[in-house]
Design an enzyme around this catalytic site. Sequence first.
Site, PDB file in Angstrom:
ATOM      1  N   ARG A 507       0.826  -1.212   0.000  1.00 31.80           N
ATOM      2  CA  ARG A 507       0.000   0.000   0.000  1.00 31.80           C
ATOM      3  C   ARG A 507       0.856   1.255   0.000  1.00 31.80           C
ATOM      4  NH1 ARG A 507      -3.989   0.828   4.593  1.00 31.80           N
ATOM      5  NH2 ARG A 507      -2.202   0.159   5.837  1.00 31.80           N
ATOM      6  N   SER A 571       7.446  -4.849   7.465  1.00 32.52           N
ATOM      7  CA  SER A 571       7.017  -5.777   8.528  1.00 32.52           C
ATOM      8  C   SER A 571       7.832  -7.069   8.539  1.00 32.52           C
ATOM      9  CB  SER A 571       5.535  -6.086   8.371  1.00 32.52           C
ATOM     10  OG  SER A 571       4.804  -4.897   8.348  1.00 32.52           O
ATOM     11  N   ASP A 625       5.297  -2.881  11.491  1.00 37.37           N
ATOM     12  CA  ASP A 625       3.834  -2.714  11.620  1.00 37.37           C
ATOM     13  C   ASP A 625       3.367  -2.812  13.066  1.00 37.37           C
ATOM     14  OD1 ASP A 625       4.436  -5.415  11.735  1.00 37.37           O
ATOM     15  OD2 ASP A 625       2.694  -6.064  10.591  1.00 37.37           O
TER      16      ASP A 625
END
Length: 885
Positions: A507, A571, A625
């Site tokens: 994203r 992450s 994250d």
Amino acid sequence: MFAVHLLAFHFTKLKEDQIKKVDRYLYHMRLSDDILLDVMSRFQAEMVKGLGRDTNPTATVKMLPSFVRSLPDGSEKGDFLAVDVGGSLFRAHQVKVFDDGKQSSQLDSKFYPTPKEVIQGNGAELFDYIADCLLDFMETKNLKHKKLPLGFTFSFPCKQTKLEEDIDVDVFALVNDTVGTMMTCGYDDQHCEVGLIIGTGTNACYMEEMRHIDLVEGDEGRMCINTEWGAFGDDGALDDLRTEFDRELDLGSLNPGKQLFEKMISSLYLGELVRLILLKMTKEGLLFNGKVSTALLTKGKIEMKHVSAMEKYKEGLNNTKEILTELNLFPSEEDCIAVQHVCTIVSFRSANLCAAALAAILTRLRENKKLLRMRTTVGIDGGLYRTHPQYAKRLHKVVRRLVPNCDVRFLLSVSGSGKGAALVTAVAYRLAAQRKQIDAALAPFLLSLETLKEVKNKMRTELEYGLRRETQASATVKMLPTYVCGTPDGTEKGKFLALDLGGTNFRVLLVKIRSGRRRSVQMYNKIFAIPLEIMQGTGEELFDHIVQCIADFLEYMGIKGARLPLGFTFSFPCRQASIDKGTLVGWTKGFKATDCEGEDVVDMLREAIRRRNEFDLDIVAVVNDTVGTMMTCGYEDPNCEIGLIAGTGSNVCYMEDMKNIEIVEGNEGKMCINTEWGAFGDNGCIDNIRTKYDKEVDEGSLNPGKQRYEKMTSGMYLGEIVRQILIDLTKQGLLFRGQISESLRKRGIFETKFLSQIESDRLALLQVRRILQQLGLDSTCEDSIIVKEVCGAVSKRAAQLCGAGLAAIVEKKRENRGVERLQITVGVDGTLYKLHPHFSRVLQETVKELAPQCDVTFMLSEDGSGKGAALITAVAKRLHNVGQK
């Protein structure tokens, strides 16, 4: 020739006249389809009433649970005894059931007449007699030395169920003959889920969904319900259909006002109904010239065998003449035709009413299964059905007319009360043996409180190793400093870009943060896929793909010329030297891009931006994250100092006192530590709780021997653990009829989202079966229960292990602060925590139990990897500006 035709015409006309006469007289006994559909609907309402806990006490149709939870599946085997008490003869049976793939069985029986003094004596005498007969049977068959399971068919109510103790048998099942009929037919036809008796008495049973049976605890699976439908109408529900003859018969019976439906249907009463009708017609001068014989006045003189004989196709009229003559009635030809038609109307009404109630059961079964069309089998027994010349044909025809969306097969039972009792026992025996095997397979997933405390203590030890300079290099829980030294204070503002890489999707976000009274966060984002060939290609290809996605987003938002501060959510385990420097320790979650491990991911991103040469960005922070999750919740709740991810991966971060972080210079303030706890246990410290299934999953993974704790707790692996268990249970013959389907052999077929769906409290087993069918797994109701149980065991262990790890963190926080009682908030994200129906509850309960001095609030994060990255960037900018000032 003409005379013959004239005679035939005369006889036909005579017959028509007599039939019309009887039809007019017994008009109320002829039931139209509309009336039968109405009866069907009334019976459906009674069934619902009988199943409800509050309405059952006043229900006439009692819907008694039989505790028979499964039909034969063909894998039953062994020697069984069956005892059948239900009439003037007591029967003992030895039943051999063979697991030879042909579903064959062998029945060996002996009959014992029951003396009148025993039938009419007390209970103790009756059961002593039964025990003596059973002992004789076992001696005759040389079975006394064997301890065989016993099925006991008892076709009427009795409180005493204990046999003499010197007979060495296991009384495994007490069975109603209707249930026995269904089980016998179910052994030959696995579509059979209804049992029907139409004989001296009448009754039906069927397999009902447990969730609808309020009288029994539990809502998983199915149970056979013995409807006891003979009492239908005892509350007046059928009064509009009962004739004067039904009322007269009832008044003269042994139990007036009871079993009213049975009195309209069963063979015990149909002969008497015919007698009462003939008596009244004779008194009114419509039969036998009005002359009543003594025999016609005598109750019980016309029996069902007479009715059946009179209705026979060819010899029926001759039989009628003989029977009436024996009753001293001297019938004319017209009388014989009329009497035969009376018998037809009485027996046809019986078949019609029986069909209407059976249609109600079939409709309920179909609706339970949510099918538009259903195929099923009705196992059937009883003297009326077997011996009456027209009854079976009439019943079948009417049922098919009333339920056209059910394809019904009627299967005649062979020794339902004997073989059926043995089969109920065989099924119970099979289920008990299966239960032991399933319990053995799932036992390693049941973690005691002591084991969980041990896990918590081991996690605490590993946390300390990761913080110390001399042990950090060899520590499995790496305790990586993030260089995030503060949480949001509400003064953050501006436009920020955020990148989020942590799975198969990537994203790019634009985040606008406002401070002050109009404090808010606005986000705009776009999602891009990362193909497998990029995930497992070269590092350069991966970062070029990321930059291509950023370029598309900047153009889409019209901000390509602006040099915005950027937070990069990455992450994967990184060792950070500063907030904008992160060296990849190792890939997880299926990524295998080459030339990345040991490299600074921020430098790799900057290099890719330079190669593209279209835009420039100010990369302020590389973010995990988990840290983003903590920061997002920290923006709403200043008490949030822990972040937890329970999704595809599993990880925790928390604000640690700088004085405890030996691998970073400085003792003042706090810094967020990214524990990377997924590697907990890689040194073998939790091998005692790893199962053979965990080892199989680990060996088949992309990183064998690594991330062992994550492989027991995260969404990426739970479905695969379930698949390994299902394969093992199928090999043992406990699932899917022992057949391992091609789909079950495929690694990754059982995604963790299926666990969440299957374990949903709102999901009926029927829907569980549909999910399994989508996976190419042809499951029975029993299979679905086992699969649901397996999913529950795996996900509960995951939540408990996660809770034990988190308890170690909150206890550490409490000791850091030096308080007796800690109040703290944990920011949580991840699909497993958010979407699984029980994971969050079990995790919270475990933390509460293992860290009783900590009051932990769990706060769901809103986009920790996107919004969180922007907030970290904003906090870093704020702290940087403060430092400059």
